[in-house]
Design an enzyme around this catalytic site. Structure first.
Site, PDB file in Angstrom:
ATOM      1  N   CYS A 112      -3.107  14.491  16.410  1.00 16.73           N
ATOM      2  CA  CYS A 112      -2.278  13.338  16.806  1.00 16.73           C
ATOM      3  C   CYS A 112      -1.413  13.618  18.030  1.00 16.73           C
ATOM      4  CB  CYS A 112      -1.417  12.889  15.639  1.00 16.73           C
ATOM      5  SG  CYS A 112      -2.385  12.394  14.207  1.00 16.73           S
ATOM      6  N   HIS A 244       4.206   8.521  18.901  1.00 13.93           N
ATOM      7  CA  HIS A 244       2.987   8.506  18.103  1.00 13.93           C
ATOM      8  C   HIS A 244       3.245   7.609  16.886  1.00 13.93           C
ATOM      9  CE1 HIS A 244      -0.355   9.496  15.676  1.00 13.93           C
ATOM     10  NE2 HIS A 244       0.313  10.269  14.843  1.00 13.93           N
ATOM     11  N   ASN A 274      -2.346   4.492  12.254  1.00 15.55           N
ATOM     12  CA  ASN A 274      -2.282   5.771  12.960  1.00 15.55           C
ATOM     13  C   ASN A 274      -3.645   6.030  13.615  1.00 15.55           C
ATOM     14  OD1 ASN A 274      -2.251   8.447  13.728  1.00 15.55           O
ATOM     15  ND2 ASN A 274      -1.279   9.191  11.871  1.00 15.55           N
TER      16      ASN A 274
HETATM   17  O1  UT7 Z   1      -0.196  11.556  12.392  1.00 15.62           O
HETATM   18  C1  UT7 Z   1      -0.074  12.852  11.907  1.00 15.62           C
HETATM   19  C2  UT7 Z   1       1.138  13.017  11.149  1.00 15.62           C
HETATM   20  N1  UT7 Z   1       1.075  12.308   9.897  1.00 15.62           N
HETATM   21  C3  UT7 Z   1       2.163  11.771   9.438  1.00 15.62           C
HETATM   22  O2  UT7 Z   1       3.166  11.798  10.114  1.00 15.62           O
HETATM   23  C4  UT7 Z   1       2.168  11.194   8.048  1.00 15.62           C
HETATM   24  C5  UT7 Z   1       3.441  11.607   7.372  1.00 15.62           C
HETATM   25  N2  UT7 Z   1       3.552  11.160   6.015  1.00 15.62           N
HETATM   26  C6  UT7 Z   1       3.738   9.864   5.635  1.00 15.62           C
HETATM   27  O3  UT7 Z   1       3.679   8.972   6.450  1.00 15.62           O
HETATM   28  C7  UT7 Z   1       4.072   9.580   4.201  1.00 15.62           C
HETATM   29  O4  UT7 Z   1       4.377  10.803   3.548  1.00 15.62           O
HETATM   30  C8  UT7 Z   1       2.964   8.853   3.405  1.00 15.62           C
HETATM   31  C9  UT7 Z   1       2.876   7.412   3.879  1.00 15.62           C
HETATM   32  C10 UT7 Z   1       1.647   9.552   3.600  1.00 15.62           C
HETATM   33  C11 UT7 Z   1       3.291   8.829   1.911  1.00 15.62           C
HETATM   34  O5  UT7 Z   1       4.562   8.239   1.709  1.00 15.62           O
HETATM   35  P1  UT7 Z   1       5.668   8.991   0.819  1.00 15.62           P
HETATM   36  O6  UT7 Z   1       6.800   8.065   0.708  1.00 15.62           O
HETATM   37  O7  UT7 Z   1       5.922  10.329   1.439  1.00 15.62           O
HETATM   38  O8  UT7 Z   1       4.970   9.128  -0.573  1.00 15.62           O
HETATM   39  P2  UT7 Z   1       4.547  10.447  -1.387  1.00 15.62           P
HETATM   40  O9  UT7 Z   1       3.413  11.143  -0.740  1.00 15.62           O
HETATM   41  O10 UT7 Z   1       5.766  11.250  -1.722  1.00 15.62           O
HETATM   42  O11 UT7 Z   1       4.021   9.794  -2.734  1.00 15.62           O
HETATM   43  C12 UT7 Z   1       4.871   8.978  -3.563  1.00 15.62           C
HETATM   44  C13 UT7 Z   1       4.004   8.261  -4.572  1.00 15.62           C
HETATM   45  C14 UT7 Z   1       3.012   9.195  -5.290  1.00 15.62           C
HETATM   46  O12 UT7 Z   1       2.910   8.772  -6.636  1.00 15.62           O
HETATM   47  P3  UT7 Z   1       3.692   9.579  -7.798  1.00 15.62           P
HETATM   48  O13 UT7 Z   1       3.152  10.972  -7.733  1.00 15.62           O
HETATM   49  O14 UT7 Z   1       5.137   9.474  -7.447  1.00 15.62           O
HETATM   50  O15 UT7 Z   1       3.309   8.816  -9.016  1.00 15.62           O
HETATM   51  C15 UT7 Z   1       1.706   8.910  -4.591  1.00 15.62           C
HETATM   52  O16 UT7 Z   1       0.585   9.149  -5.423  1.00 15.62           O
HETATM   53  O17 UT7 Z   1       3.203   7.279  -3.914  1.00 15.62           O
HETATM   54  C16 UT7 Z   1       1.839   7.424  -4.316  1.00 15.62           C
HETATM   55  N3  UT7 Z   1       0.985   6.948  -3.262  1.00 15.62           N
HETATM   56  C17 UT7 Z   1       0.554   5.671  -3.178  1.00 15.62           C
HETATM   57  N4  UT7 Z   1       0.782   4.608  -3.977  1.00 15.62           N
HETATM   58  C18 UT7 Z   1       0.215   3.461  -3.628  1.00 15.62           C
HETATM   59  C19 UT7 Z   1       0.465   7.637  -2.202  1.00 15.62           C
HETATM   60  N5  UT7 Z   1      -0.279   6.823  -1.446  1.00 15.62           N
HETATM   61  C20 UT7 Z   1      -0.249   5.600  -2.036  1.00 15.62           C
HETATM   62  C21 UT7 Z   1      -0.820   4.363  -1.730  1.00 15.62           C
HETATM   63  N6  UT7 Z   1      -0.557   3.321  -2.549  1.00 15.62           N
HETATM   64  N7  UT7 Z   1      -1.601   4.171  -0.643  1.00 15.62           N
END
Ligand code: UT7
Length: 317
Positions: A112, A244, A274
């Site tokens: 990225c 980005h 993204n």
């Molecule tokens: O471009 C390269 C760099 N990449 C990035 O910068 C991405 C950085 N990360 C992010 O943007 C975020 O961390 C995400 C959007 C990927 C995830 O958001 P988050 O608020 O950090 O959520 P999390 O990974 O801590 O997950 C929280 C909950 C989990 O469920 P439990 O374990 O709490 O029950 C995940 O399983 O959200 C769940 N979850 C979803 N739920 C519904 C993860 N993805 C989804 C989804 N829909 N698509």
């Protein structure tokens, strides 16, 4: 001597994939995706559309905007993580398709952060007099390396391409400072679980999302401050921030941390998702075309991606 951005162009594949469509494939919802990422839709390349096709469309638009032709170009740097083939470089195909018959063309892989790395690389070539007119392109077909059953990643990414024409010349316009950084100790936070040497397969994107999120806010802010410090420019002198586009919450978090007016941050994440190396030039093109970014404006671009890699580039448009 500076390398000036003479023109910007971009291309998005026709097919739009909405959050509701994704919610029919994996356990997610439009509300969750919008609230946690700001993404509403993304574009997906057609089956017969390759990364080089996207790159060429963006490059042609950038050349037109710059008032330059293929015969003027003597360097092509294509930032991509999703090349057409393992080799030759996708940039070689782009060079041939565009009708460029001089200079060098190569791919650059910083995921990225690829466009910022490619811009800094091209700037160094131009400043040293090793080339005169460069095409710097970010182009990706991330849809090809998505695990469409992993809701933690498949809702985030999209396909697209953006390009700039960079030309060496005297004057105020151009790249003022760049800052690039890689910390390979974090390569397991965001990677593809396949590859020529390790597995002989293509593989799919794997990411520890929340860990990458924390790294992103911290390192992007640091890179922006460093690029400004190298130029002797205060962050509030910057007219436009072109980040980005990974997650609206990252854009907001960085803006809060650096006390940046949110109205100066170009955001396309809602409509593009993204697009990895394509996201910065795509956002730049949107803001140039809608008249926000004007000649003479001070623009700060930044990115963080797999590697981890991160960086920033300060440019006078
Ligand atoms: O471009 C390269 C760099 N990449 C990035 O910068 C991405 C950085 N990360 C992010 O943007 C975020 O961390 C995400 C959007 C990927 C995830 O958001 P988050 O608020 O950090 O959520 P999390 O990974 O801590 O997950 C929280 C909950 C989990 O469920 P439990 O374990 O709490 O029950 C995940 O399983 O959200 C769940 N979850 C979803 N739920 C519904 C993860 N993805 C989804 C989804 N829909 N698509």
């Amino acid at each position: 001597m500076r390398s000036a951005i003479l023109g910007v162009g971009s291309y998005l594949p026709q097919r739009v994939l909405t959050n509701d469509e994704l919610a029919r494939r994996v356990d997610t919802s439009n509300d969750w995706i919008v609230e946690r990422t700001g993404i509403r839709e993304r574009h997906i390349a057609a089956d017969d559309e390759r990364t080089s096709d996207l790159a060429c469309r963006a490059a042609v638009a950038a050349l037109k905007a710059a008032g330059r032709e293929a015969k003027d170009v003597d360097l092509i740097i294509l930032a991509t993580t999703t090349p057409d083939l393992t080799f030759p470089a996708t940039a070689a195909r782009v060079q041939a398709e565009l009708g460029v018959i001089q200079g060098a063309a190569f791919d650059l892989q910083a995921v990225c952060s690829g466009f910022v790395f490619a811009l800094a690389t091209a700037d160094n070539f131009l400043i040293r007099g090793q080339a005169k007119t460069a095409l710097v392109i970010g182009a990706e077909t991330f849809s090809r390396i998505m695990d469409w059953e992993d809701r933690g990643t498949c809702v985030l990414f999209g396909d697209g391409a953006g390009a700039v024409v960079l030309e060496a010349g005297a004057g105020e316009r151009g790249v003022i400072s760049t800052f690039l950084r890689t910390d390979g100790r974090m390569h397991d936070l965001l990677y593809v679980d396949g590859g020529v040497s390790a597995t002989g397969t293509i593989g799919k994107v794997r990411m520890v999302g929340n860990a990458v999120f924390r790294q992103a806010v911290e390192h992007i802010s640091g890179a922006m401050l460093e690029a400004c410090a190298r130029a002797g420019v205060a962050i509030d002198e910057v007219d436009w921030f072109v980040p980005h586009q990974a997650n609206q919450r990252i854009l907001d978090g960085v803006a809060r941390r650096l006390n940046i007016d949110a109205g100066k941050v170009v955001s396309t994440v809602a409509l593009h998702g993204n697009t990895s190396a394509a996201s910065v030039p795509l956002a730049l093109d949107v803001a140039v075309r809608d008249g926000r970014i004007k000649p003479g404006d001070l623009v700060l671009m930044e990115a963080l991606g797999g590697g981890l890699t991160w960086g920033a580039a300060l440019v006078r448009m």
